[in-house]
Design an enzyme around this catalytic site. Structure first.
Site: not given
Length: 826
Positions: A384-385, A707, A391, A387, A750
């Site tokens: 995932g991105p 896209s 962790t 933040g 999106k």
């Protein structure tokens, strides 16, 4: 000045002293003398030597002795302290017997404030009474008379002492040979006894005992006994030295000293029946530990090798470090785990908001492990991105299972040895980070987080990702071999969890991981996380009570929208911490202020100027202006695609810092529209007479990906037909040359951007319809989502009105070049 001149000067000074003080006799009446306490030293009559004075009281005693105008000018009582650590001794802290000394030469002041004196020790003396006068310790002193005797026993002991002392001088490395010549010139038995006592290595209390022994026969007997003992010690030392020198080269000085130490230690322990505690302790740890058979055999050999090594040698240090590493590892030492799945589920839910699918998958994983009692299976990889809590989720897994938690950061690692260690042949070799963290865990079944597994780098020498293959393969990690340990270490009980921001990994490594995706948080999820997790935690960290600081929901929403742009909540946490710091300062400065509430009106006052703006729907329908949807590392966003028509030759150019993939997408969309121009209401002749300029604003920002194909097609058709595009519609989807709308990624992000930007209708590829199950209901309720399969289908929703198709158009013939004509003939 030469040594010979110094000796002549000392002799002349002593002769002068003897002539000037011939009227002083031992055994005379009491005399009052200043006292100079001695620390860790005993002087005997006849000594002529320097003394160094540093204590204030001692310097005052010296000054008083020099200031004396009677026949005792320059005389002091030198007497030893019972406790050398006593800084300011009194009479009770001193022995009763000392010596009377005469200052022979002028004092020399030293740079450190001390004084150097040359003194001649005249006789033994007994301190009858101590007292202080003008801050100086004084004593009534009775000189002790010593008489020589022709007693046969005394003469016999005298000869034996001289003979043994000569042997000691030959064996000792500290007693100078010149003292034998000095001894032969002395006739006084008393002086011989004192000189021998002063020369050999004795405790202070023993020397004091000899000083206090006045009877000559008794004193010479004691000296003889002490000398016999010292001679025995020196003979044993010489034997050890000879034995050691026969084993090593004479040129190797350091090795010689170490072997001497070893031989001395062996001699002592063999005689007293003791053992070397440290090595015995290591043997016990090896015997009591749960080492594997291979490790126990290996470390036992190394310990046996260590026993025969020089303790201070470099090789012994290497072996000792190796043995310590083997013993300190948790071999089959497991901790008690939580087997209550319901309790584990409660812990996960309490630690993280949302991500229900992720938590459900983790609970399933734990449930299977608890039932099978086996830890072989897929290695979880939280993708995932930044933040979004990857962790912290791994830490929560450790808490939910009752295991210890260790974290190993893989970011920037580019050497295989960081994973599997260095071989012991290298200087400063150590085990790899896997083994280091297992030692830190202290148990063999921790939750082991491999953080940022996609951030490893490689060079022409090695790729650390390949070293991880053995670690992460459940069929191999039970036999993991670190280069430093050289024995197998079982990692099969370890629960490995990896985190990554992307799937840019080698296929073999990716194949060993089960990917669990953590998507970007929606605005509503961020709001809930802030209210239920972040605010309370930050208030405790800043010492704020709930009644002292609060923020309205609308202000919190504005903070999320205008002051952060991220997938997770890290920046949101920083912004909230910033608000609380300012609140703490304001509450401290304004004493009458009891509480602070942050609202939409005063948010700018505390948080500053708004940092971010986000794409919003255009207020009106425009020709050539299309709203696309983009996916970035910080989440989703709206992108505006503009197109204008120019006189030209049927070409298209694109600007806005577009990447290679996006430029190809522009060409594909243009070719599709060109090949189907009659369907969209314009002729090929018109198409060939115009150029299209396509621009994506925010030119400083790089943009890439396929896209935006649907949005590009819509802009081109709109500008060619002059039909405006609906401003409340956004779209995403890759376009093929046949006009098919194909699947894209980042759908959730999106859609979140569309809701935030005020979009009412979103067109998505029909193949992405299955992903709508993972979209929060709040998002699906806020926007109308329409799946489309073709560009033509999409245009029915995007254009304000539909273009009128033309009859089948024939493209004008283009003359062939001479080369093309020859190729055609062939």
């Amino acid at each position: 000045m030469s040594e010979e001149e110094l000796n002549n000067r000392d002799t002349e000074s002593k002769q002068e002293h003897d002539e000037n003080n011939s009227n002083f006799e031992a055994g005379s009446a009491h005399m009052n003398l200043p006292v100079l306490p001695l620390r860790e030293v005993i002087f005997f009559p006849g000594d002529y030597l320097p003394i160094f004075i540093g204590r204030k009281g001692s310097i005052q005693a010296m000054d008083k002795a020099l200031a004396e105008t009677s026949e005792n000018t320059g005389r002091m009582l030198l007497i030893a302290q019972k406790n050398p650590k006593k800084e300011i001794p009194e009479g009770k802290d001193l022995y009763e017997v000392g010596v009377i000394a005469k200052i022979a030469e002028p004092k020399i002041n030293l740079q450190d404030g001390g004084v150097k004196l040359m003194v001649i020790v005249e006789c033994r003396a007994r301190a009858v009474n101590f007292r202080k006068s003008e801050g100086v310790l004084e004593a009534d002193v009775l000189p002790i008379e010593e008489e020589e005797s022709d007693n046969v026993d005394i003469e016999a002991y005298r000869r034996a002492v001289v003979q043994n002392f000569e042997k000691c001088v030959k064996l000792s490395e500290t007693i100078p040979d010149e003292i034998i010549g000095l001894l032969s010139q002395i006739d006084s038995t008393s002086r011989i006894a004192d000189l021998v006592t002063a020369s050999i290595n004795l405790k202070l209390s023993v020397k004091q005992e000899i000083l206090e022994t006045v009877d000559l026969l008794e004193r010479i007997k004691k000296v003889h006994a002490l000398l016999e003992k010292e001679l025995g010690v020196l003979q044993v030392k010489q034997q050890i030295k000879e034995k050691t020198e026969s084993q090593i080269k004479k040129s190797h000085k350091v090795y010689l000293l170490n072997e001497q130490l070893k031989a001395i230690t062996k001699e002592l322990y063999d005689k007293e029946g003791e053992e070397y505690d440290e090595l015995v302790d290591l043997e016990k740890k090896i015997g009591n530990g749960k080492l594997s058979a291979e490790a126990k055999e290996k470390v036992s050999k190394e310990l046996k090798k260590l026993k025969n090594m020089v303790p201070m040698s470099a090789e012994a240090t290497v072996v000792r470090n190796y043995v310590d590493w083997i013993i300190s590892l948790p071999w089959k030492k497991k901790g008690k785990m939580i087997t209550d799945i319901a309790a584990s589920e409660r812990i996960l839910k309490a630690s993280h908001y949302g991500i229900e699918k992720v938590k459900e998958r983790i609970i399933e994983y734990l449930a299977v492990q608890n039932r099978t009692k086996s830890f072989k299976g897929s290695i979880l990889c939280l993708l995932g991105p930044p933040g979004v809590g990857k962790t912290s989720l791994a830490s929560a897994i450790a808490e939910a299972t009752g295991r210890p938690f260790v974290r190993m950061s893989l970011g920037g690692i580019k050497d295989e040895s960081e994973i599997k260690g260095h071989r012991r042949t290298y200087i400063g070799a150590m085990p790899g980070k896997i083994i280091q963290h297992m030692k830190k865990a202290k148990l063999s079944n921790p939750v082991f987080l491999l953080d940022e597994i996609d951030k490893m780098s490689s060079d022409f020498r090695s790729d650390p990702a390949f070293a991880l293959l053995e670690v992460l393969d459940p069929e191999q990690n039970a036999h993991f071999v670190d280069h430093y340990l050289e024995v197998e270490y079982d990692l099969s009980d370890v629960m490995f969890v990896a985190t990554a921001n992307s799937l840019n990994m080698i296929p073999a490594l990716l194949d060993r991981l089960e990917i669990i995706r953590l998507e970007a948080y929606s605005e509503e999820e961020k709001l809930q996380i802030a209210e239920h997790y972040l605010i309370g935690k930050l208030q405790r960290e800043h010492g704020l009570k709930k009644s002292e600081w609060s923020i309205s929901k609308e202000a919190l929403k504005l903070l999320i929208r205008r002051y952060t742009r991220e997938s997770g909540v890290r920046n949101l946490k920083r912004e909230l911490a910033n608000l609380m710091r300012k609140a703490v300062k304001k509450l401290g400065v304004q004493s009458g202020l009891k509480s602070i509430e942050v609202s939409v009106k005063n948010l700018k006052k505390y948080a500053g100027v708004e940092k971010y703006t986000f794409g919003t729907a255009e207020p009106e329908n425009l020709v050539g202006m299309t709203t696309g949807l983009a996916y970035t590392q910080t989440g989703g966003d709206l992108i505006m695609i503009e197109a204008v028509l120019l006189p030209g030759k049927g070409e298209i150019r694109s600007t806005g810092k577009l990447g290679e993939v996006m430029q190809e997408s522009v060409q594909a969309a243009y070719s599709f529209v060109c090949s189907n121009c009659n369907k969209f209401g314009f002729t090929s002749k018109f198409f060939k007479s115009k150029d299209v300029h396509l621009h994506v604003p925010e030119g400083a920002t790089s943009k890439d990906g396929p896209s935006a194909g649907v949005a590009i097609c819509t802009s081109i058709v709109s500008v060619m037909t002059g039909i405006p595009v609906r401003s409340n519609v956004a779209m995403t989807g890759e376009v093929s040359l046949r006009g098919k709308v194909m699947e894209i990624g980042g759908l959730k992000e999106k859609l979140l951007a569309a809701v935030r930007g005020g979009i009412k209708i979103v067109l998505i590829p029909a193949s992405n319809e299955k992903d709508l199950e993972n979209i929060p209901k709040s998002v699906k309720n806020a926007v109308r989502i329409i799946p489309v399969s073709t560009v033509s289908e999409a245009l029915t929703f995007t254009l304000a009105e539909q273009p009128t198709p033309l009859a089948v158009d024939v493209w004008p013939d283009i003359p062939l070049s001479s080369t093309q004509q020859s190729e055609q003939r062939v």
